[in-house]
Scaffold this active site. Structure first.
Site, short mmCIF file in Angstrom:
data_model
loop_
_atom_site.label_atom_id
_atom_site.label_comp_id
_atom_site.label_asym_id
_atom_site.label_seq_id
_atom_site.Cartn_x
_atom_site.Cartn_y
_atom_site.Cartn_z
N GLN A 250 0.83 -1.20 0.00
CA GLN A 250 0.00 0.00 0.00
C GLN A 250 0.87 1.26 0.00
O GLN A 250 0.53 2.27 -0.60
CB GLN A 250 -0.93 -0.03 1.21
CG GLN A 250 -2.22 0.72 0.99
CD GLN A 250 -3.31 0.36 1.99
OE1 GLN A 250 -4.41 0.06 1.59
NE2 GLN A 250 -3.03 0.41 3.27
N PHE A 251 2.04 1.18 0.69
CA PHE A 251 2.97 2.32 0.72
C PHE A 251 3.43 2.72 -0.68
O PHE A 251 3.74 3.89 -0.93
CB PHE A 251 4.22 1.96 1.54
CG PHE A 251 4.10 2.23 3.02
CD1 PHE A 251 3.44 3.37 3.48
CD2 PHE A 251 4.69 1.39 3.96
CE1 PHE A 251 3.35 3.63 4.85
CE2 PHE A 251 4.60 1.64 5.33
CZ PHE A 251 3.93 2.76 5.76
N HIS A 253 1.68 2.77 -3.40
CA HIS A 253 0.64 3.65 -3.97
C HIS A 253 0.72 5.03 -3.30
O HIS A 253 0.61 6.06 -3.96
CB HIS A 253 -0.76 3.06 -3.73
CG HIS A 253 -1.01 1.79 -4.47
ND1 HIS A 253 -1.21 1.77 -5.83
CD2 HIS A 253 -1.07 0.50 -4.06
CE1 HIS A 253 -1.41 0.52 -6.22
NE2 HIS A 253 -1.33 -0.28 -5.16
N GLU A 254 0.88 5.00 -1.97
CA GLU A 254 0.94 6.26 -1.20
C GLU A 254 2.07 7.15 -1.70
O GLU A 254 1.89 8.33 -1.96
CB GLU A 254 1.15 5.92 0.28
CG GLU A 254 1.63 7.08 1.12
CD GLU A 254 1.60 6.82 2.63
OE1 GLU A 254 1.05 5.79 3.06
OE2 GLU A 254 2.12 7.66 3.37
N ARG A 255 3.26 6.55 -1.83
CA ARG A 255 4.43 7.35 -2.21
C ARG A 255 4.30 7.85 -3.65
O ARG A 255 4.58 9.02 -3.94
CB ARG A 255 5.71 6.51 -2.03
CG ARG A 255 6.00 6.31 -0.56
CD ARG A 255 7.06 5.27 -0.25
NE ARG A 255 7.08 5.06 1.19
CZ ARG A 255 7.56 3.98 1.79
NH1 ARG A 255 8.07 2.99 1.08
NH2 ARG A 255 7.52 3.87 3.10
#
Ligand code: FAD
Length: 391
Positions: A250-251, A253-255
């Protein structure tokens, strides 16, 4: 957003009429529904997310890539990129941050591997803008070192009981649910965590404090407490023990979501500065006549273009289903510092005017500082790159 400086000819290679239609719609929304209110929201230290997200949900902005079966648009990563680029024209990072928590941080895992129950109960309302989401990973004792987190989830029959606290949680005050990482066993390693959907209206859940930040002031950031919070087993996303791995995915996508916003905003900051130094006279001539300043601006634009091209390369890789951990970590490392440097250097060119709270450049300066810290500090990105490279 039209600018009198850059030519966007290169864009034709990447975008067709449909992309440009989306660009135009998001652009108009930003101009009409967000930018005119930014000063007020910054002053109030709160953007009205329920109202704003409902409008965005109605226009299909909150589920660009998501499955149409759950209210998404079913579009690809290029459309996602166009959406994010236009968010970069918002006058400050606080609102884009709140939006991307909803679209790229708290919902990808539910979308990718969530059950029908999770998708109907939580994902669909998030895509429609009926529920505000937050992502709860960081704790007072565990930020960069995610594996150290102490919030504990214990299985009790058909539910989980969660105890602990989360800090620096964006949308934490207004959120209707938090996608939250908690330890499910004391085994060493990474297979001892669960990623849970935790509604914020359940007994034992409380907002300890709305935190007072130096920048991104219109984005609400909270300290959250969980005291014997009970959630159904169905609120666990994916298999038991695999929450850490899911959150690492998920990180990415976040970054990534921060990149188009950062380079677009950096470019806007530069053009805004050019406008100012064309007018401002020092030694009987406009500041723009100083070659040293023109060169500095041109150098940053060159770096911004490189960062943008890395982002486009990542989109191509994503379209091929490739692992982008290496490139996303590089983008976060490079882009975060670039954004810091551009905002700082442009404030310098505004002189004392730039140091005033009422100047937009001061907001960009304070907001941009977060980008080499939040969502994985630069040093953590360097660690990931070194690890992926094998040294
Ligand atoms: C405004 C804001 C919004 C946020 N929103 C959210 C959110 O919505 N959800 C959420 O879960 N979290 C959120 N965070 C938390 C954010 O992701 C963390 O602050 C970040 O990961 C850094 O963790 P930390 O603050 O605990 O710093 P620490 O882990 O204490 O690190 C401090 C500093 O040490 C250095 N450092 C760290 N690791 C290394 C290393 N391996 N080598 C060398 N130096 C290192 C870095 O410079 C780092 O900045 C938010 C933070 C802020 C400030």
């Amino acid at each position: 957003m039209e600018t009198k400086y850059s030519t966007k000819d290169g864009n034709r290679i990447y975008f067709n009429e449909e992309h440009e239609m989306l660009r135009q719609t998001v652009n108009e929304f930003v101009k009409k529904e967000i930018n005119p209110f930014m000063d007020e929201w910054e002053e109030k230290e709160m953007a009205p997310l329920h109202d704003l997200f409902k409008k965005m949900g109605d226009l299909g902005f909150l589920g660009i890539r998501y499955d149409p079966e759950y209210g998404g648009q079913g579009l690809d990563y290029w459309f996602d990129l166009v959406f994010l680029e236009e968010l970069g024209h918002i006058h400050g990072y606080g609102v884009p941050m709140a939006i991307t928590v909803q679209t790229h941080m708290a919902t990808p895992a539910s979308h990718d591997i969530g059950t029908e129950y999770l998708k109907e109960t939580y994902l669909r309302p998030a895509i429609q803008g009926d529920m505000i989401t937050a992502i709860g990973v960081t704790e007072p004792g565990a930020g960069s070192d995610v594996a150290k987190l102490a919030t504990r989830a214990k299985r009790d029959g058909d539910s989980w009981i969660i105890n602990g606290s989360k800090i620096f949680i964006t949308n934490g005050v207004q959120g209707d649910y938090v996608t939250l990482l908690a330890r499910t066993s004391d085994e060493p390693g990474y297979h001892c965590f669960g990623l849970f959907v935790v509604p914020t209206d359940v007994p034992g859940f409380s907002v300890g404090k709305k935190l007072d930040k130096i920048g991104n002031r219109c984005s609400d950031t909270a300290l959250l407490y969980l005291d014997n919070v009970r959630v159904p087993h169905g609120n666990l996303i994916g298999p038991e023990g695999e929450g850490f791995i899911l959150q690492m995915k998920q990180f990415q996508h976040e970054r990534f979501a921060a990149f188009p916003i950062m380079y677009t905003m950096s470019q806007d900051i530069i053009y805004m500065t050019v406008d100012y130094i064309k007018e401002r006279e020092v030694q009987r001539e406009p500041l723009i006549m100083k070659q040293v300043l023109r060169h500095r601006l041109a150098d940053w634009l060159t770096e911004i273009e490189c960062f943008k091209q890395l982002t486009y390369h990542i989109v191509r890789m994503k379209m091929e289903g490739m692992d982008v951990t290496r490139e996303v970590s590089m983008g976060k490392l490079y882009g975060g510092h670039l954004f810091n440097r551009v905002a700082d250097g442009c404030l310098q060119m505004f002189g004392g005017t730039g140091y005033m709270h009422e100047s937009l450049i001061s907001r960009y300066y304070l907001d941009s500082r977060l980008l080499s810290i939040g969502g994985g500090a630069s040093e953590v990105m360097s660690d990931v790159i070194a690890k992926v490279e094998g040294f």
